[in-house]
Write a protein that holds these residues in place. Sequence first.
Motif, PDB file in Angstrom:
ATOM      1  N   ASP A  42      40.731   8.438  31.108  1.00 59.03           N
ATOM      2  CA  ASP A  42      40.271   7.912  29.830  1.00 59.03           C
ATOM      3  C   ASP A  42      38.746   7.972  29.811  1.00 59.03           C
ATOM      4  O   ASP A  42      38.071   7.180  30.470  1.00 59.03           O
ATOM      5  N   ALA A  43      38.210   8.914  29.061  1.00 66.93           N
ATOM      6  CA  ALA A  43      36.752   9.112  29.010  1.00 66.93           C
ATOM      7  C   ALA A  43      36.205   8.880  27.605  1.00 66.93           C
ATOM      8  O   ALA A  43      35.126   9.369  27.271  1.00 66.93           O
ATOM      9  N   ARG A  44      36.929   8.123  26.795  1.00 67.68           N
ATOM     10  CA  ARG A  44      36.495   7.938  25.407  1.00 67.68           C
ATOM     11  C   ARG A  44      35.131   7.257  25.310  1.00 67.68           C
ATOM     12  O   ARG A  44      34.266   7.711  24.550  1.00 67.68           O
ATOM     13  N   GLU A  45      34.940   6.195  26.063  1.00 70.66           N
ATOM     14  CA  GLU A  45      33.667   5.492  26.008  1.00 70.66           C
ATOM     15  C   GLU A  45      32.533   6.358  26.561  1.00 70.66           C
ATOM     16  O   GLU A  45      31.430   6.404  26.001  1.00 70.66           O
ATOM     17  N   THR A  46      32.810   7.058  27.655  1.00 71.77           N
ATOM     18  CA  THR A  46      31.806   7.948  28.237  1.00 71.77           C
ATOM     19  C   THR A  46      31.439   9.059  27.264  1.00 71.77           C
ATOM     20  O   THR A  46      30.251   9.387  27.082  1.00 71.77           O
ATOM     21  N   PHE A  47      32.428   9.646  26.631  1.00 73.62           N
ATOM     22  CA  PHE A  47      32.182  10.704  25.656  1.00 73.62           C
ATOM     23  C   PHE A  47      31.328  10.188  24.498  1.00 73.62           C
ATOM     24  O   PHE A  47      30.346  10.829  24.091  1.00 73.62           O
ATOM     25  N   ALA A  48      31.679   9.017  23.986  1.00 76.19           N
ATOM     26  CA  ALA A  48      30.941   8.468  22.855  1.00 76.19           C
ATOM     27  C   ALA A  48      29.492   8.173  23.216  1.00 76.19           C
ATOM     28  O   ALA A  48      28.555   8.533  22.474  1.00 76.19           O
ATOM     29  N   GLN A  49      29.275   7.544  24.365  1.00 74.13           N
ATOM     30  CA  GLN A  49      27.935   7.111  24.740  1.00 74.13           C
ATOM     31  C   GLN A  49      27.071   8.243  25.288  1.00 74.13           C
ATOM     32  O   GLN A  49      25.871   8.310  25.014  1.00 74.13           O
ATOM     33  N   ASP A  50      27.672   9.129  26.090  1.00 64.90           N
ATOM     34  CA  ASP A  50      26.890  10.136  26.807  1.00 64.90           C
ATOM     35  C   ASP A  50      26.720  11.449  26.051  1.00 64.90           C
ATOM     36  O   ASP A  50      25.828  12.235  26.381  1.00 64.90           O
ATOM     37  N   VAL A  51      27.586  11.706  25.062  1.00 64.83           N
ATOM     38  CA  VAL A  51      27.492  12.978  24.350  1.00 64.83           C
ATOM     39  C   VAL A  51      27.359  12.787  22.838  1.00 64.83           C
ATOM     40  O   VAL A  51      26.417  13.293  22.213  1.00 64.83           O
ATOM     41  N   VAL A  52      28.295  12.044  22.231  1.00 64.25           N
ATOM     42  CA  VAL A  52      28.260  11.874  20.779  1.00 64.25           C
ATOM     43  C   VAL A  52      26.968  11.203  20.328  1.00 64.25           C
ATOM     44  O   VAL A  52      26.277  11.693  19.430  1.00 64.25           O
ATOM     45  N   LEU A  53      26.627  10.081  20.953  1.00 60.22           N
ATOM     46  CA  LEU A  53      25.445   9.348  20.518  1.00 60.22           C
ATOM     47  C   LEU A  53      24.149  10.137  20.696  1.00 60.22           C
ATOM     48  O   LEU A  53      23.334  10.214  19.757  1.00 60.22           O
TER      49      LEU A  53
END
Length: 343
Positions: free
Chosen positions: A61-72
């Motif tokens: 589960d990398a949803r939070e990592t994806f959101a914080q480290d790439v999307v933002l």
Amino acid sequence: MSQQRVVLAHAGDAATLCAIPWLSRQAEVVTVTVDVGQGESLLAVRERALEAGAVRAHVLDARETFAQDVVLPALRAGAIGFDGDPHAAILALPCVASQIATVAAMEQADALAHGGRGQAAARMTRLLEAVSSIPVRPSVEVEMPAEAHAAAMAALQLDGEASAGVRATLWGRSLSVGRALDGPLDEARFTQTRAVTRGPDTPATLDLGFVGGTPLRVNGVAMPLVELLSSLDTIAAAHGVGRIDVLVPEGAGVRREVAEAPAATVLQIAMRELEALQLPWSLRTLRRRLAESYVDLLRTGDWHGLTRRSIDALADRALADATATIRLRLFKGGVSVVGRTAS
């Protein structure tokens, strides 16, 4: 001598699933499936990988990592929507590569493997090489003989309509359109957004609060980024917002990309207004030029390098004092700015 071990990036698509029994003839196969907000249970993907011959199948589960480290960072760099494209299909790949590298190190893998052809394969290879010293094999879609692929398809009881890979993330959902550059898509293919003809006859007003250039509040309610994206998706999709149809570069030509990305659509409009409110024109002009470079890094797979980190650093400095609330009006597929309050 112990058997070699290959860690395979497995999105649940037919190409990489078929590769498991073929790779198993040469090495132990460990699969890694990364949850970046596909919106569906990935346990079935794990079970299918084990049935196909994987010795272990990791689901992360990398949803939070994806959101914080790439999307933002991409949003703050202005790289979302400046060219009309939310980049829903490629934005998750840097996060996916990092997660695969972590598992590969833990598994003491001898090689990494992935699917894809052409530019997509080259992109994933560069991303993996940037985060891992473990050798990366050629793309399994290219390396795997046609007869082996056909045999695996038959053995695994797959048909030609099997999933073409993970094309949905918490940032958006990319729809395959084949070679057609025009013409409408079947309405049934849109599962996230409502058609504008079925949207409410009353517009919605949305207050989006930013602190230091980061979206933190929806209608005055503070929430984590993953929750904020989900909330914006729900609100905007109900009003038909977020259907995007663009042409994107591919090799020497272009291809059509159709996406559903309600939250991305709302955020990029609000971010553009925040810049207009808080930043001088010369800095906004510079950021637009750098946004093009940022997207190029995503497309080529060079995202992990110094260039991207430098653009992020500029965004951090430029947006340090960018705190405001942007008021948006959502109606029949459209988004317009109707107010802004600087803090």
